[in-house]
Design an enzyme around this catalytic site. Structure first.
Site, PDB file in Angstrom:
ATOM      1  N   HIS A  19     -23.426  17.305 -51.426  1.00  0.00           N
ATOM      2  CA  HIS A  19     -23.569  18.564 -50.681  1.00  0.00           C
ATOM      3  C   HIS A  19     -23.740  18.273 -49.184  1.00  0.00           C
ATOM      4  O   HIS A  19     -23.144  18.956 -48.348  1.00  0.00           O
ATOM      5  CB  HIS A  19     -24.774  19.346 -51.208  1.00  0.00           C
ATOM      6  CG  HIS A  19     -24.597  19.823 -52.614  1.00  0.00           C
ATOM      7  ND1 HIS A  19     -24.707  21.136 -52.993  1.00  0.00           N
ATOM      8  CD2 HIS A  19     -24.310  19.161 -53.763  1.00  0.00           C
ATOM      9  CE1 HIS A  19     -24.497  21.257 -54.297  1.00  0.00           C
ATOM     10  NE2 HIS A  19     -24.261  20.063 -54.785  1.00  0.00           N
ATOM     11  N   ASP A 118     -26.270  26.533 -48.624  1.00  0.00           N
ATOM     12  CA  ASP A 118     -25.706  25.937 -49.834  1.00  0.00           C
ATOM     13  C   ASP A 118     -25.738  26.991 -50.931  1.00  0.00           C
ATOM     14  O   ASP A 118     -26.767  27.637 -51.160  1.00  0.00           O
ATOM     15  CB  ASP A 118     -26.588  24.739 -50.216  1.00  0.00           C
ATOM     16  CG  ASP A 118     -25.950  23.850 -51.253  1.00  0.00           C
ATOM     17  OD1 ASP A 118     -25.524  24.392 -52.302  1.00  0.00           O
ATOM     18  OD2 ASP A 118     -25.874  22.648 -51.030  1.00  0.00           O
TER      19      ASP A 118
END
Ligand code: UDP
Length: 483
Positions: A19, A118
């Site tokens: 990520h 995110d």
């Protein structure tokens, strides 16, 4: 309030390597567009980046690019292996991180005009809405993964889940629109194998995925050329979607346009890269080496690693193998296994703890990638035109490997099998016989790289994102300014 300054964007990844990789690259792309950036990372990962990379000097070139840190809630000496992710999620993410994020946003100057959160940190949508800040979710998993997660409740509703004990795992799943012809039971996200659909991880994945569509827009790391049919399905739930990937290739294109080297030798990894493998690759013939790596989270039993290693040794290819710290599970220590492998593989292979993966995949000596099918690794391989052998471990990897073998036809899917004979055969198929994969991988690489070139779909979508953020920031009054 009128804003006569450049938009200030906060980029906030969940503390996981895959990520961070794509989100830090997105942050750099927005900095290149002239935005002020704050990159919010966990304390631990920030310190690891400081220790192992040149990111501080790299980003110093962007005026207004700042790093801030937030706790992931676990003690710094926690090994962060095994079930640590759920532990972190359950114990802290919704509580401590949410509160810290809120406080930070209230105190930051200049105020944040837009959050790129995110997609796995859905609480940031609540905080953004409360404070009146536009929020865009970045889902770093594949569109195939995102759409399969989203569809889980429908699959259950249709009676196609849960999987029963004696189930034929090759049974087609018919209730995920766009994937009816190729998604089998075994290709569903790993969590779907749980016998109980009330399993906490399934509930979490579904909750976070459905929550992402409540953001103002969605960013996906893909191209319309790769994932067009799935993107059309996702657009039915979230009308504003920006497919701007592969982000690594998009960043390289934009840096080149600025007359900078791709990445400028910038590394963003949480382990120290062992560059010696590049010197080893330099001595190998073209397309003779299979690169074997399973990303930043996967772990493997000693038994499986030995099986894999025999498969590699018995094949006709040379190999470069990454055995990350904490990679091997079981009673016998990782060091024993690694030493044993190193000793026996000196003339056929090379082993490192962590590789400069993009450089490896783009090296002429590399002709194949045995991968866990993490989405970043998959995209990096597609961009480099390297065929894959997929050995998925968890999450979206099961469906990614199906797309690699059945949709894009650029590799083989080894899921649910790991014995030396299969490994040997697949490595020979890809590396020695080269079948049709080498050609199809080269073609897909060309299409994908075109999409991030001037006028390409991802290139245009990034321009649209930049423009939309500017407009969004001008329009939105901020409640936080008054508090
Ligand atoms: N990676 C790397 N060196 C390695 C192994 C992996 O730099 O030895 C990087 C790789 O380039 C990718 C990321 O780590 O960008 C892994 O992300 P991915 O989504 O593939 O898998 P995850 O780690 O999230 O399971």
């Amino acid at each position: 309030m009128g804003k006569d300054r450049s938009p200030h964007v906060l980029v906030f990844p969940i503390p996981l390597q895959g990520h961070i990789n794509s989100m830090i690259k997105l942050a750099e792309l927005l900095a290149l567009a002239g935005f002020r950036l704050t990159f919010l990372n966990s304390d631990l990962n920030h310190n690891r980046l400081l220790k192992f990379t040149n990111f501080a000097t790299h980003f110093a070139r962007y005026p207004g690019f700042e790093f801030k840190t937030i706790t992931d809630g676990l003690p710094l000496d926690h090994p962060r292996s095994g079930n640590w992710f759920m532990e972190m999620y359950e114990q802290v993410i919704e509580t401590k991180m949410k509160q810290n994020l809120r406080e930070m946003l209230l105190n930051i100057s200049p105020p944040v005009d837009c959050i790129i959160g995110d997609g796995f940190l859905g609480f940031s949508i609540d905080v953004a809405k409360e404070l009146g800040i536009p929020i865009i979710c970045f889902r770093t998993s594949s569109p195939h993964g995102f759409w399969a997660y989203y569809s889980i409740p429908d699959i259950i509703q249709a009676g196609e889940l849960p999987i029963k004990g004696s189930e034929d795992m090759d049974r087609l799943i018919t209730t995920v629109p766009g994937m009816e012809t190729y998604l089998r039971c075994r290709d569903l996200p790993s969590f779907c194998r749980a016998p109980d659909m009330e399993d906490p991880i399934i509930k979490l994945v579904v909750k976070e995925t459905r929550r992402s569509t409540q953001a103002d827009a969605l960013i996906l790391n893909t191209t319309e050329e790769l994932d067009g049919p799935i993107l059309s399905q996702i657009c039915t739930k979230c009308p504003t979607v920006y497919a701007i990937g592969p982000i690594n290739a998009q960043l390289n294109t934009r840096l080149k346009a600025e007359h900078r080297e791709p990445h400028d030798h910038f590394s963003n990894t949480l382990w120290e890269e062992d560059e010696s493998c590049i010197s080893w690759l330099d001595k190998q013939p073209n397309r003779s080496v299979i690169y074997v790596s399973f990303g930043s989270i996967t772990s493997m039993s000693r038994e499986k690693l030995v099986e894999l290693w025999y498969g590699l040794i018995n094949s006709k290819a040379k190999f470069l193998l990454v055995v990350r710290p904490n990679f091997v599970t079981g009673d016998e220590g990782e060091d024993d296994v690694v030493c044993e492998l190193l000793e026996k593989t000196k003339d056929r292979g090379y082993t490192v703890h962590w590789a400069p993966q993009e450089a490896v995949l783009n090296h002429p000596a590399v002709g194949g990638f045995l991968t866990h099918s993490g989405w970043n690794s998959t995209l990096e391989s597609i961009v480099a035109g390297v065929p894959m052998i997929c050995w998925p471990y968890f999450a979206d990897q099961q469906v990614n490997s199906r797309a690699v073998s059945e949709v894009w036809k650029i590799g083989l899917d080894m899921k649910d099998v790991c014995d030396r004979k299969t490994v040997e055969k697949m490595v020979n198929d890809v590396m020695v016989d080269q079948k049709e994969f080498s050609k199809s991988a080269t073609e897909l690489s060309q299409v994908t790289n075109r999409s991030v070139s001037v006028g390409g779909s991802s290139y245009n979508n990034l321009d649209r994102l930049v423009e939309d953020i500017r407009v969004m920031c001008l329009k939105t009054p901020q409640k936080m300014m008054a508090s």
